[in-house]
Design a protein around this motif. Sequence first.
Motif, PDB file in Angstrom:
ATOM      1  N   GLN A  46       0.804  -1.198  -0.033  1.00 42.71           N
ATOM      2  CA  GLN A  46      -0.096   0.087  -0.052  1.00 42.71           C
ATOM      3  C   GLN A  46       0.845   1.116   0.007  1.00 42.71           C
ATOM      4  OE1 GLN A  46      -2.819  -2.276  -0.601  1.00 42.71           O
ATOM      5  NE2 GLN A  46      -3.636  -0.225  -0.077  1.00 42.71           N
ATOM      6  N   ASP A  47       1.841   1.346  -0.927  1.00 43.68           N
ATOM      7  CA  ASP A  47       2.621   2.469  -1.019  1.00 43.68           C
ATOM      8  C   ASP A  47       2.652   2.990  -2.387  1.00 43.68           C
ATOM      9  OD1 ASP A  47       3.708   0.445  -2.478  1.00 43.68           O
ATOM     10  OD2 ASP A  47       5.785   0.276  -1.553  1.00 43.68           O
ATOM     11  N   LEU A  48       3.483   3.932  -2.730  1.00 41.65           N
ATOM     12  CA  LEU A  48       3.556   4.437  -3.996  1.00 41.65           C
ATOM     13  C   LEU A  48       4.924   5.096  -4.269  1.00 41.65           C
ATOM     14  CD1 LEU A  48       1.946   5.062  -6.757  1.00 41.65           C
ATOM     15  CD2 LEU A  48       1.442   7.318  -5.923  1.00 41.65           C
ATOM     16  N   LEU A  49       5.567   4.637  -5.280  1.00 43.43           N
ATOM     17  CA  LEU A  49       7.069   5.389  -5.650  1.00 43.43           C
ATOM     18  C   LEU A  49       6.914   5.820  -7.171  1.00 43.43           C
ATOM     19  CD1 LEU A  49       7.329   2.197  -3.969  1.00 43.43           C
ATOM     20  CD2 LEU A  49       9.457   3.743  -3.616  1.00 43.43           C
ATOM     21  N   GLY A  68      -2.092   2.792  -2.261  1.00 44.66           N
ATOM     22  CA  GLY A  68      -2.696   1.666  -2.823  1.00 44.66           C
ATOM     23  C   GLY A  68      -2.794   1.730  -4.247  1.00 44.66           C
ATOM     24  N   ILE A  69      -3.952   1.014  -4.845  1.00 43.91           N
ATOM     25  CA  ILE A  69      -3.971   0.820  -6.377  1.00 43.91           C
ATOM     26  C   ILE A  69      -4.127   2.442  -6.611  1.00 43.91           C
ATOM     27  CG2 ILE A  69      -5.609  -0.083  -8.044  1.00 43.91           C
ATOM     28  CD1 ILE A  69      -6.411  -2.024  -5.949  1.00 43.91           C
ATOM     29  N   GLY A  80      -5.097   9.523  -8.782  1.00 46.34           N
ATOM     30  CA  GLY A  80      -5.952   8.720  -7.873  1.00 46.34           C
ATOM     31  C   GLY A  80      -5.714   7.556  -7.148  1.00 46.34           C
ATOM     32  N   ILE A  81      -5.818   7.585  -5.859  1.00 46.59           N
ATOM     33  CA  ILE A  81      -5.154   6.610  -5.081  1.00 46.59           C
ATOM     34  C   ILE A  81      -6.529   5.840  -4.466  1.00 46.59           C
ATOM     35  CG2 ILE A  81      -3.768   5.626  -2.965  1.00 46.59           C
ATOM     36  CD1 ILE A  81      -2.177   7.142  -5.174  1.00 46.59           C
ATOM     37  N   GLN A  82      -6.478   4.359  -4.580  1.00 44.68           N
ATOM     38  CA  GLN A  82      -7.646   3.633  -3.658  1.00 44.68           C
ATOM     39  C   GLN A  82      -6.931   3.073  -2.361  1.00 44.68           C
ATOM     40  OE1 GLN A  82      -8.181   1.853  -7.691  1.00 44.68           O
ATOM     41  NE2 GLN A  82     -10.120   0.938  -6.408  1.00 44.68           N
TER      42      GLN A  82
END
Length: 196
Positions: A46-49, A68-69, A80-82
């Motif tokens: 549940q990260d974002l890079l 997240g997704i 947009g992040i889920q």
Amino acid sequence: GYDASTELRSMAFIPGTHQLLFNTHQFQPTGVEPDDANRLSAKPNQDLLLVDADTAEIKQLLAPGQGGIFQVSPDGKLIGIQTLDHIEVIGLDGQLIHNDLATYPAAWLYNSQPDIYWAQDSSRLSVVLPIPTGSALDSPGPQARTVWQYFMNGAPATQIQLFPPPIGNSFSISPDGDWIAYTYYYYPGQTDPAPA
């Protein structure tokens, strides 16, 4: 905080750039069997890079548990992040722009995953959510869904009333956001018989 048991989960180029967004899965180390509390051999971080393909520089936009997704907007300016229990929009610098656009029980992310779609002009984000029922998270089978549109200029969100509603994952939203194609069928215990 990442190690040899971390692998890419999903990735997408930011339009018009050589920058790539991705998030990760954490796998069980080699030789370690999943325990009863975690039967899956891998779980999302549940990260974002963000990585620059020209320089190989990696920047963490959202730490584990905060992302997240994701879906990047067509203009390449918004993401947009889920997350586990809500939808949010961030900028390419990781700064929060819109928080809690839609909220939902954390179990939905795995059992009845919301879906998000950017309009072609990046002005709105469509979110497709299950219609809550008393036992939706415990019942097998597809669920009826509702569609909401969230505007990036701060205008109030609007719900798109569809009758009968989409069911399960059998739907698609046109790039301009003006058309929705979907199927509906009767599933005992989850949906009503189709209207005549």
